[in-house]
Design a protein around this motif. Structure first.
Motif, PDB file in Angstrom:
ATOM      1  N   UNK A 188       0.881  -1.175   0.000  1.00  0.00           N
ATOM      2  CA  UNK A 188       0.000   0.000   0.000  1.00  0.00           C
ATOM      3  C   UNK A 188       0.916   1.221   0.000  1.00  0.00           C
ATOM      4  N   UNK A 189       1.522   1.488  -1.152  1.00  0.00           N
ATOM      5  CA  UNK A 189       2.517   2.550  -1.255  1.00  0.00           C
ATOM      6  C   UNK A 189       1.866   3.926  -1.286  1.00  0.00           C
ATOM      7  N   UNK A 190       2.475   4.851  -0.536  1.00  0.00           N
ATOM      8  CA  UNK A 190       1.993   6.233  -0.477  1.00  0.00           C
ATOM      9  C   UNK A 190       3.191   7.177  -0.387  1.00  0.00           C
ATOM     10  N   UNK A 191       3.029   8.368  -0.969  1.00  0.00           N
ATOM     11  CA  UNK A 191       4.075   9.388  -0.916  1.00  0.00           C
ATOM     12  C   UNK A 191       3.953  10.145   0.397  1.00  0.00           C
ATOM     13  N   UNK A 192       5.087  10.383   1.045  1.00  0.00           N
ATOM     14  CA  UNK A 192       5.115  11.142   2.294  1.00  0.00           C
ATOM     15  C   UNK A 192       5.083  12.643   1.979  1.00  0.00           C
ATOM     16  N   UNK A 193       4.835  13.468   2.986  1.00  0.00           N
ATOM     17  CA  UNK A 193       4.916  14.926   2.748  1.00  0.00           C
ATOM     18  C   UNK A 193       6.283  15.350   2.204  1.00  0.00           C
ATOM     19  N   UNK A 194       7.350  14.734   2.690  1.00  0.00           N
ATOM     20  CA  UNK A 194       8.692  15.049   2.160  1.00  0.00           C
ATOM     21  C   UNK A 194       8.798  14.626   0.696  1.00  0.00           C
ATOM     22  N   UNK A 195       8.191  13.487   0.354  1.00  0.00           N
ATOM     23  CA  UNK A 195       8.172  13.033  -1.034  1.00  0.00           C
ATOM     24  C   UNK A 195       7.406  13.984  -1.934  1.00  0.00           C
ATOM     25  N   UNK A 196       6.325  14.542  -1.424  1.00  0.00           N
ATOM     26  CA  UNK A 196       5.538  15.517  -2.197  1.00  0.00           C
ATOM     27  C   UNK A 196       6.358  16.779  -2.443  1.00  0.00           C
ATOM     28  N   UNK A 197       7.088  17.250  -1.418  1.00  0.00           N
ATOM     29  CA  UNK A 197       7.955  18.426  -1.607  1.00  0.00           C
ATOM     30  C   UNK A 197       9.024  18.137  -2.673  1.00  0.00           C
ATOM     31  N   UNK A 198       9.582  16.928  -2.618  1.00  0.00           N
ATOM     32  CA  UNK A 198      10.592  16.535  -3.601  1.00  0.00           C
ATOM     33  C   UNK A 198       9.983  16.495  -5.009  1.00  0.00           C
ATOM     34  N   UNK A 199       8.796  15.933  -5.132  1.00  0.00           N
ATOM     35  CA  UNK A 199       8.126  15.875  -6.428  1.00  0.00           C
ATOM     36  C   UNK A 199       7.865  17.266  -6.990  1.00  0.00           C
ATOM     37  N   UNK A 200       7.430  18.202  -6.161  1.00  0.00           N
ATOM     38  CA  UNK A 200       7.166  19.562  -6.652  1.00  0.00           C
ATOM     39  C   UNK A 200       8.459  20.204  -7.166  1.00  0.00           C
ATOM     40  N   UNK A 201       9.567  19.977  -6.475  1.00  0.00           N
ATOM     41  CA  UNK A 201      10.853  20.517  -6.935  1.00  0.00           C
ATOM     42  C   UNK A 201      11.245  19.878  -8.267  1.00  0.00           C
ATOM     43  N   UNK A 202      11.055  18.569  -8.378  1.00  0.00           N
ATOM     44  CA  UNK A 202      11.363  17.868  -9.627  1.00  0.00           C
ATOM     45  C   UNK A 202      10.419  18.312 -10.741  1.00  0.00           C
ATOM     46  N   UNK A 203       9.140  18.493 -10.417  1.00  0.00           N
ATOM     47  CA  UNK A 203       8.160  18.955 -11.408  1.00  0.00           C
ATOM     48  C   UNK A 203       8.564  20.313 -11.986  1.00  0.00           C
ATOM     49  N   UNK A 204       9.069  21.198 -11.140  1.00  0.00           N
ATOM     50  CA  UNK A 204       9.489  22.522 -11.606  1.00  0.00           C
ATOM     51  C   UNK A 204      10.653  22.405 -12.584  1.00  0.00           C
ATOM     52  N   UNK A 205      11.570  21.490 -12.307  1.00  0.00           N
ATOM     53  CA  UNK A 205      12.709  21.306 -13.209  1.00  0.00           C
ATOM     54  C   UNK A 205      12.256  20.694 -14.531  1.00  0.00           C
TER      55      UNK A 205
END
Length: 143
Positions: free
Chosen positions: A92-109
C-alpha cells in the motif's frame, strides 16, 4: 566510394531525441537525489495512492524486482511509505509529505525542460501531444 547515407528513420530519430532529453532530465534531478526512473515511480505513487508493486512495475514497464529496489531506496530516504509493510500483505505505497515536496521541486525542473524543448521544437511538441492523446493502434504501448 563513399558510404551511402541510410534512409531517415523516425524511430531512430525519436530514440535519439529521447536519450538526449532523458540525460538532461537525469542531470536536473541528480542533486535532488532522484533518477528519471525514481521520479517516474514517485509520480505514479502520488497519482495512485495504495498502488501495488506489480501495478507500479506494469505502468513503468520494468520488473517487479526493480520496483522493489527503487521503492526501498525511496522509502529509506523518507519519500514513500508502505502502509501494509508486513509479510504476506499486499503493498500500500503512499508518498510522504517530504516526497511531495521533492516531487514539486522535480516537477518545476521538468517544466523548465519542457519549456526549453517546446520552444525549440514546437511542431514536434504538438505531434507528441497528439500521440499522447491517441497512441498507435496495435502497438505494444496500446495493448
Amino acid at each position: 566510394m563513399a558510404a551511402e547515407t541510410p534512409p531517415f528513420s523516425p524511430v531512430i530519430a525519436l530514440l535519439t531525441v529521447a536519450a538526449i532529453w532523458d540525460a538532461r532530465l537525469e542531470h536536473e534531478l541528480r542533486d535532488l537525489g532522484l533518477s528519471t526512473r525514481k521520479y517516474a515511480l514517485l509520480a505514479h505513487v502520488e497519482a495512485t495512492p495504495g498502488i501495488s508493486f506489480s501495478e507500479l512495475a506494469r505502468r513503468s514497464q520494468i520488473t517487479v524486482q526493480s520496483v522493489h529496489t527503487a521503492a526501498r531506496s525511496l522509502a529509506e530516504a523518507g519519500f514513500v511509505v508502505d502502509a501494509n509493510a508486513h509479510a504476506g500483505a499486499a503493498s500500500d505505497l503512499r508518498v510522504t509529505p517530504e516526497g511531495i515536496r521533492l516531487l514539486r521541486a522535480a516537477d518545476a525542473r521538468l517544466a523548465a525542460l519542457d519549456a526549453t524543448f517546446g520552444g525549440g521544437a514546437p511542431t514536434l511538441t504538438s505531434a507528441l501531444e497528439g500521440l499522447h492523446e491517441r497512441p498507435f493502434e496495435g502497438s505494444a504501448a496500446s495493448e
